[in-house]
Design a protein around this motif. Structure first.
Motif, PDB file in Angstrom:
ATOM      1  N   HIS A   1      22.926  14.206  33.045  1.00  0.00           N
ATOM      2  CA  HIS A   1      23.921  13.989  34.100  1.00  0.00           C
ATOM      3  C   HIS A   1      23.766  15.128  35.096  1.00  0.00           C
ATOM      4  O   HIS A   1      23.610  16.279  34.707  1.00  0.00           O
ATOM      5  CB  HIS A   1      25.326  13.970  33.504  1.00  0.00           C
ATOM      6  CG  HIS A   1      26.365  13.456  34.432  1.00  0.00           C
ATOM      7  ND1 HIS A   1      26.788  14.160  35.535  1.00  0.00           N
ATOM      8  CD2 HIS A   1      27.058  12.292  34.430  1.00  0.00           C
ATOM      9  CE1 HIS A   1      27.701  13.457  36.176  1.00  0.00           C
ATOM     10  NE2 HIS A   1      27.879  12.321  35.528  1.00  0.00           N
TER      11      HIS A   1
ATOM     12  N   PHE B   1      21.966   3.822  30.316  1.00  0.00           N
ATOM     13  CA  PHE B   1      22.054   2.652  31.187  1.00  0.00           C
ATOM     14  C   PHE B   1      20.884   1.730  30.910  1.00  0.00           C
ATOM     15  O   PHE B   1      19.982   2.057  30.132  1.00  0.00           O
ATOM     16  CB  PHE B   1      22.066   3.069  32.667  1.00  0.00           C
ATOM     17  CG  PHE B   1      21.049   4.120  33.018  1.00  0.00           C
ATOM     18  CD1 PHE B   1      19.755   3.773  33.377  1.00  0.00           C
ATOM     19  CD2 PHE B   1      21.387   5.462  32.974  1.00  0.00           C
ATOM     20  CE1 PHE B   1      18.813   4.742  33.691  1.00  0.00           C
ATOM     21  CE2 PHE B   1      20.448   6.447  33.292  1.00  0.00           C
ATOM     22  CZ  PHE B   1      19.159   6.086  33.651  1.00  0.00           C
TER      23      PHE B   1
ATOM     24  N   ASN C   1      27.810  16.843  35.004  1.00  0.00           N
ATOM     25  CA  ASN C   1      28.576  17.053  33.779  1.00  0.00           C
ATOM     26  C   ASN C   1      27.665  17.438  32.615  1.00  0.00           C
ATOM     27  O   ASN C   1      26.509  17.013  32.584  1.00  0.00           O
ATOM     28  CB  ASN C   1      29.340  15.778  33.395  1.00  0.00           C
ATOM     29  CG  ASN C   1      30.399  15.421  34.409  1.00  0.00           C
ATOM     30  OD1 ASN C   1      31.042  16.286  34.986  1.00  0.00           O
ATOM     31  ND2 ASN C   1      30.579  14.135  34.638  1.00  0.00           N
TER      32      ASN C   1
ATOM     33  N   TRP D   1      28.550  12.037  25.184  1.00  0.00           N
ATOM     34  CA  TRP D   1      29.069  13.392  25.055  1.00  0.00           C
ATOM     35  C   TRP D   1      28.993  13.903  23.622  1.00  0.00           C
ATOM     36  O   TRP D   1      29.276  13.156  22.682  1.00  0.00           O
ATOM     37  CB  TRP D   1      30.537  13.432  25.449  1.00  0.00           C
ATOM     38  CG  TRP D   1      30.818  13.316  26.903  1.00  0.00           C
ATOM     39  CD1 TRP D   1      30.932  12.167  27.636  1.00  0.00           C
ATOM     40  CD2 TRP D   1      31.054  14.391  27.812  1.00  0.00           C
ATOM     41  NE1 TRP D   1      31.227  12.472  28.940  1.00  0.00           N
ATOM     42  CE2 TRP D   1      31.311  13.827  29.068  1.00  0.00           C
ATOM     43  CE3 TRP D   1      31.084  15.774  27.665  1.00  0.00           C
ATOM     44  CZ2 TRP D   1      31.588  14.604  30.190  1.00  0.00           C
ATOM     45  CZ3 TRP D   1      31.364  16.550  28.778  1.00  0.00           C
ATOM     46  CH2 TRP D   1      31.602  15.967  30.032  1.00  0.00           C
TER      47      TRP D   1
ATOM     48  N   LEU E   1      18.017   6.829  28.739  1.00  0.00           N
ATOM     49  CA  LEU E   1      18.854   8.014  28.618  1.00  0.00           C
ATOM     50  C   LEU E   1      18.368   9.062  29.598  1.00  0.00           C
ATOM     51  O   LEU E   1      17.169   9.197  29.837  1.00  0.00           O
ATOM     52  CB  LEU E   1      18.775   8.593  27.200  1.00  0.00           C
ATOM     53  CG  LEU E   1      19.250   7.692  26.072  1.00  0.00           C
ATOM     54  CD1 LEU E   1      18.970   8.340  24.724  1.00  0.00           C
ATOM     55  CD2 LEU E   1      20.734   7.381  26.220  1.00  0.00           C
ATOM     56  N   SER E   2      19.306   9.815  30.155  1.00  0.00           N
ATOM     57  CA  SER E   2      18.945  10.870  31.096  1.00  0.00           C
ATOM     58  C   SER E   2      20.011  11.951  31.078  1.00  0.00           C
ATOM     59  O   SER E   2      21.005  11.847  30.359  1.00  0.00           O
ATOM     60  CB  SER E   2      18.802  10.288  32.510  1.00  0.00           C
ATOM     61  OG  SER E   2      18.235  11.245  33.386  1.00  0.00           O
TER      62      SER E   2
ATOM     63  N   TYR F   1      26.936   3.268  34.600  1.00  0.00           N
ATOM     64  CA  TYR F   1      26.298   3.866  33.427  1.00  0.00           C
ATOM     65  C   TYR F   1      27.368   4.332  32.455  1.00  0.00           C
ATOM     66  O   TYR F   1      28.560   4.295  32.757  1.00  0.00           O
ATOM     67  CB  TYR F   1      25.389   5.037  33.838  1.00  0.00           C
ATOM     68  CG  TYR F   1      26.110   6.160  34.536  1.00  0.00           C
ATOM     69  CD1 TYR F   1      26.623   7.235  33.817  1.00  0.00           C
ATOM     70  CD2 TYR F   1      26.281   6.149  35.925  1.00  0.00           C
ATOM     71  CE1 TYR F   1      27.300   8.271  34.451  1.00  0.00           C
ATOM     72  CE2 TYR F   1      26.951   7.174  36.564  1.00  0.00           C
ATOM     73  CZ  TYR F   1      27.453   8.234  35.825  1.00  0.00           C
ATOM     74  OH  TYR F   1      28.124   9.247  36.455  1.00  0.00           O
ATOM     75  N   MET F   2      26.914   4.758  31.294  1.00  0.00           N
ATOM     76  CA  MET F   2      27.828   5.353  30.325  1.00  0.00           C
ATOM     77  C   MET F   2      27.452   6.822  30.169  1.00  0.00           C
ATOM     78  O   MET F   2      26.307   7.205  30.415  1.00  0.00           O
ATOM     79  CB  MET F   2      27.740   4.636  28.978  1.00  0.00           C
ATOM     80  CG  MET F   2      26.408   4.814  28.284  1.00  0.00           C
ATOM     81  SD  MET F   2      26.211   3.798  26.822  1.00  0.00           S
ATOM     82  CE  MET F   2      25.339   2.408  27.541  1.00  0.00           C
ATOM     83  N   GLN F   3      28.424   7.624  29.806  1.00  0.00           N
ATOM     84  CA  GLN F   3      28.170   9.020  29.486  1.00  0.00           C
ATOM     85  C   GLN F   3      28.126   9.148  27.972  1.00  0.00           C
ATOM     86  O   GLN F   3      28.881   8.471  27.267  1.00  0.00           O
ATOM     87  CB  GLN F   3      29.265   9.912  30.059  1.00  0.00           C
ATOM     88  CG  GLN F   3      29.327   9.887  31.575  1.00  0.00           C
ATOM     89  CD  GLN F   3      30.472  10.711  32.125  1.00  0.00           C
ATOM     90  OE1 GLN F   3      31.370  11.143  31.411  1.00  0.00           O
ATOM     91  NE2 GLN F   3      30.465  10.909  33.439  1.00  0.00           N
TER      92      GLN F   3
ATOM     93  N   HIS G   1      20.157  -0.323  36.451  1.00  0.00           N
ATOM     94  CA  HIS G   1      20.607   0.952  37.025  1.00  0.00           C
ATOM     95  C   HIS G   1      19.415   1.858  37.330  1.00  0.00           C
ATOM     96  O   HIS G   1      19.425   2.571  38.329  1.00  0.00           O
ATOM     97  CB  HIS G   1      21.586   1.666  36.106  1.00  0.00           C
ATOM     98  CG  HIS G   1      22.141   2.923  36.717  1.00  0.00           C
ATOM     99  ND1 HIS G   1      22.946   2.903  37.834  1.00  0.00           N
ATOM    100  CD2 HIS G   1      21.981   4.230  36.392  1.00  0.00           C
ATOM    101  CE1 HIS G   1      23.270   4.151  38.171  1.00  0.00           C
ATOM    102  NE2 HIS G   1      22.696   4.959  37.314  1.00  0.00           N
TER     103      HIS G   1
ATOM    104  N   THR H   1      23.429  10.552  30.108  1.00  0.00           N
ATOM    105  CA  THR H   1      23.812   9.257  30.646  1.00  0.00           C
ATOM    106  C   THR H   1      22.959   8.184  29.978  1.00  0.00           C
ATOM    107  O   THR H   1      21.830   8.447  29.550  1.00  0.00           O
ATOM    108  CB  THR H   1      23.619   9.181  32.170  1.00  0.00           C
ATOM    109  OG1 THR H   1      22.251   9.439  32.493  1.00  0.00           O
ATOM    110  CG2 THR H   1      24.512  10.176  32.887  1.00  0.00           C
TER     111      THR H   1
ATOM    112  N   CYS I   1      26.696  16.304  29.876  1.00  0.00           N
ATOM    113  CA  CYS I   1      26.531  15.146  29.001  1.00  0.00           C
ATOM    114  C   CYS I   1      25.283  14.376  29.427  1.00  0.00           C
ATOM    115  O   CYS I   1      24.753  14.585  30.508  1.00  0.00           O
ATOM    116  CB  CYS I   1      27.759  14.237  29.071  1.00  0.00           C
ATOM    117  SG  CYS I   1      28.009  13.449  30.674  1.00  0.00           S
TER     118      CYS I   1
END
Length: 165
Positions: free
Chosen positions: A46, A55, A49, A133, A43-44, A129-131, A59, A53, A51
């Motif tokens: 963004h 992965f 944005n 939110w 997790l990190s 990756y996924m966001q 990644h 991220t 939110c």
């Protein structure tokens, strides 16, 4: 890993009694594939944005290799490039979390606090990756596709009316 792992789709997760969220099944499969079949999620923050991220390992390695490529390109063109600073920006904010076979994971407190995530999270697959939110933040984010904003708005309305999750 030679194959690029792509995250697509979207889903909601509501925190359980221990404050854990559930990584959606297809995204969980992609994370495991990306992380050598380990239940390891990164997790990190963004960069653009409001939110988080998420992965897998492939990644994380991509982020490192991209900086190495940019440094090599800068040297070849005689430009200055601070690779250490860019690595800090890209890798220094990554938090590693494990998830169980059901996909449950405890989101790192720094990530939760940074984005005001408390009881619900919206997972949004956007490629490598996924966001992740806070649903209310995504609804207020005018740059997100209207279809997605409306979906999240409807979910929030249903949750607030007690009609379901």
């Amino acid at each position: 890993m030679s194959e690029t792992i792509l995250f697509t789709g979207n889903a909601f997760s509501v925190a359980d009694g221990k404050g854990r969220f559930v990584l959606p099944l297809e995204m969980r499969r992609q994370v495991k594939l990306s992380s050598g079949n380990e239940n390891r999620l990164y997790l990190s923050v963004h960069g653009d944005n409001p939110c988080a991220t998420g992965f897998g390992e492939s990644h994380r390695r991509h982020l490192f290799n991209e900086v190495e490529d940019l440094a090599r390109e800068a040297r070849a063109q005689g430009r200055e490039y601070n690779a250490d600073l860019e690595l800090e920006r890209r890798l220094g904010t990554i938090e590693e979390v494990n998830f169980d076979e059901g996909g449950r994971f405890a989101m790192h407190p720094d990530i939760k606090d940074e984005y005001g995530i408390t009881d619900a999270v919206f997972f949004y697959g956007v490629g490598r990756y996924m966001q992740l939110w806070r649903p209310e933040t995504l609804v207020d984010s005018k740059d997100r596709p209207e279809l997605i904003r409306n979906k999240v708005r409807r979910w929030l309305d249903q949750r607030d009316s007690g009609a379901g999750k």
